[in-house]
Design a protein around this motif. Structure first.
Motif, short mmCIF file in Angstrom:
data_model
loop_
_atom_site.label_atom_id
_atom_site.label_comp_id
_atom_site.label_asym_id
_atom_site.label_seq_id
_atom_site.Cartn_x
_atom_site.Cartn_y
_atom_site.Cartn_z
N GLU A 315 14.42 -18.21 71.11
CA GLU A 315 15.41 -18.12 72.05
C GLU A 315 16.77 -17.78 71.11
N TRP A 316 18.05 -17.40 71.97
CA TRP A 316 19.20 -17.15 71.06
C TRP A 316 19.58 -17.68 69.95
N ASN A 317 19.73 -19.16 70.18
CA ASN A 317 20.44 -19.83 68.92
C ASN A 317 19.33 -19.94 67.74
N SER A 318 18.05 -20.10 68.14
CA SER A 318 17.03 -20.11 66.93
C SER A 318 16.77 -18.98 66.14
N PHE A 319 17.04 -17.72 66.89
CA PHE A 319 16.84 -16.37 66.44
C PHE A 319 18.12 -16.30 65.47
N LYS A 320 19.24 -16.46 65.88
CA LYS A 320 20.41 -16.68 64.89
C LYS A 320 20.28 -17.46 63.91
N ASP A 321 19.62 -18.54 64.02
CA ASP A 321 19.52 -19.54 62.80
C ASP A 321 18.44 -18.90 61.73
N CYS A 322 17.54 -18.18 62.18
CA CYS A 322 16.56 -17.61 61.47
C CYS A 322 17.19 -16.50 60.51
N LEU A 323 18.09 -15.85 60.86
CA LEU A 323 18.85 -14.94 60.25
C LEU A 323 19.80 -15.28 59.13
N HIS A 324 19.82 -16.73 59.12
CA HIS A 324 20.71 -17.33 58.04
C HIS A 324 19.74 -17.54 56.66
N GLY A 325 18.33 -17.05 56.82
CA GLY A 325 17.50 -17.14 55.93
C GLY A 325 16.65 -18.71 55.98
N GLY A 326 15.65 -18.56 55.16
CA GLY A 326 14.65 -19.83 55.23
C GLY A 326 13.45 -19.74 55.86
N PHE A 327 13.31 -18.42 56.81
CA PHE A 327 12.03 -18.18 57.57
C PHE A 327 11.30 -17.16 57.07
N GLY A 328 11.32 -16.80 55.86
CA GLY A 328 10.53 -15.78 55.23
C GLY A 328 11.00 -14.37 54.94
N VAL A 329 12.05 -14.01 55.76
CA VAL A 329 12.86 -12.72 55.48
C VAL A 329 14.31 -12.90 55.89
N VAL A 330 15.13 -12.20 55.38
CA VAL A 330 16.62 -12.55 55.39
C VAL A 330 17.48 -11.15 55.22
N PRO A 331 18.31 -10.82 55.93
CA PRO A 331 19.16 -9.73 55.70
C PRO A 331 19.58 -9.53 54.26
#
Length: 378
Positions: A315-331
């Motif tokens: 969902e929205w908040n966990s999606f945003k958390d993943c973009l911070h890194g630590g889940f396999g891919v990061v911008p």
């Protein structure tokens, strides 16, 4: 054995309490909340509530789920949900004919308590419970909201063909004298990997020799927990039981509820993996043909970035958390979103933006770009 019972010790290490061949009562429809009568006193209606009261046949009109925020001064202190609220009757407020006293029928669920209830609270009403829920007005009192409510009776669960080990073994021998607190029921796929977990109570109502024989027991747990999956999502579990998904778009045939359960199972899969270093850069391709709801968007994004059955927010908040890194891919990286018009059209009416300016699709694209993702819509 398809199920394990484990409990964490003080150091967070899982200790095995038992193995089971089957479970009856794992899938369960929630018990409906008892219906109650509440009165909104001195209500200034807005939005949906105002439209309903303007209807000559307002009585028995459904409002859906109504969010109630309890305010003190300039901050909310409690949050409630009136489930499946229905207008039963209404009349002008005696002290001010411009306001109303409105009688509702609803199930009542307390969601969050931040602070103690003030002496003179104020109440804000919302159509729904999301961040972007529309206002339905304000009132000076919600009569009946704070009444005592009995906890629902626990619903049992049957463990079939169970091989109990200490200390659960003590509970099966003297169930009335033993209470084992809580444990995790781990669900294994056909390869023996953990595919899901649910919290269950370890109070034992009874134990008897199993119908499967072999010295096994059938054990009745007094409380099977309140986070059991719905029977409607059983096909999703059956899909995952065959093993972690390795093909793309296996989530696509399911409806929003099934896709939400798919995302729930990816969460457990993510917890079971050792975190590796995040990858960055490169080009990822999102198959947008089946992104017809919010759940589908998150299934497709995770699949595009990490592969089938992987987790990148649900969902929205966990999606945003993943973009911070630590889940396999990061911008930074590039995301090519094929058939993006499917999501744009399907999510045109889904608005989580508190200011109501962006749809969920537009806000998701904007969020990705804000974190350094180059989004190419095709």
């Amino acid at each position: 054995m398809k199920y394990l019972l484990v409990q964490e010790d003080e150091d967070g290490v899982e200790q095995l309490w038992g193995r089971c061949a089957g479970v009856e009562g794992l899938f369960l429809d929630p018990v409906p909340l008892p219906r109650e009568v509440l009165t909104l006193r001195g209500c200034s209606p807005d939005g949906l509530l105002s439209a309903v009261l303007a209807d000559p046949d307002a009585s028995s009109r459904g409002l859906g789920d109504v969010g109630v925020e309890v305010w003190a001064d300039e901050q909310p202190v409690q949050w409630w949900t009136l489930v499946d609220a229905v207008v039963v009757a209404h009349q002008p407020h005696p002290a001010d004919p411009a306001r109303y006293d409105i009688v509702l029928g609803a199930g009542v669920r307390e969601e969050e308590t931040f602070f103690e209830l003030p002496e003179a609270p104020r109440f804000k009403l919302f159509a729904g419970t999301t961040v972007a829920a529309r206002s339905m007005g304000r009132c000076t009192e919600v009569e009946g909201l704070f009444g005592p409510r009995a906890d629902p009776a626990p619903l049992p669960m049957e463990l079939i063909g169970c091989q109990a080990v200490e200390p659960l073994l003590k509970g099966t021998q003297r169930p009335r004298r033993w209470n084992g607190s809580w444990a995790d029921l781990l669900v294994l796929d056909r390869h023996g990997a953990v595919m899901a977990s649910r919290t269950v109570g370890l109070a034992v109502t009874g134990a008897r020799p199993s119908v499967l024989g072999g010295g096994l027991e059938d054990i009745t747990l007094t409380d099977g927990g309140d986070d059991r999956p719905l029977p409607a999502v059983r096909p999703v579990w059956e899909q995952w039981y065959r093993g972690a998904p390795v093909e793309p778009n296996l989530w696509a045939p399911y409806d929003a509820r099934g896709r939400a359960e798919w995302l729930e199972l990816t969460t457990r899969g993510w917890r079971g993996r050792e975190p590796g270093p995040d990858r960055t850069g490169g080009e990822h391709h999102l198959d947008g043909r089946f992104v017809t709801d919010v759940q589908g968007l998150h299934c497709a994004v995770a699949e595009a970035l990490l592969g089938p059955g992987r987790y990148f927010g649900r969902e929205w908040n966990s999606f945003k958390d993943c973009l911070h890194g630590g889940f396999g891919v990061v911008p930074p990286f590039t995301l090519v979103w094929h058939d993006s018009e499917v999501a744009r059209r399907a999510l045109a009416g889904v608005v989580e933006d508190p200011e109501g300016r962006l749809t969920y699709f537009e806000e998701s694209v904007q969020l990705l770009e804000r974190y350094g993702v180059t989004v190419v819509l095709r």
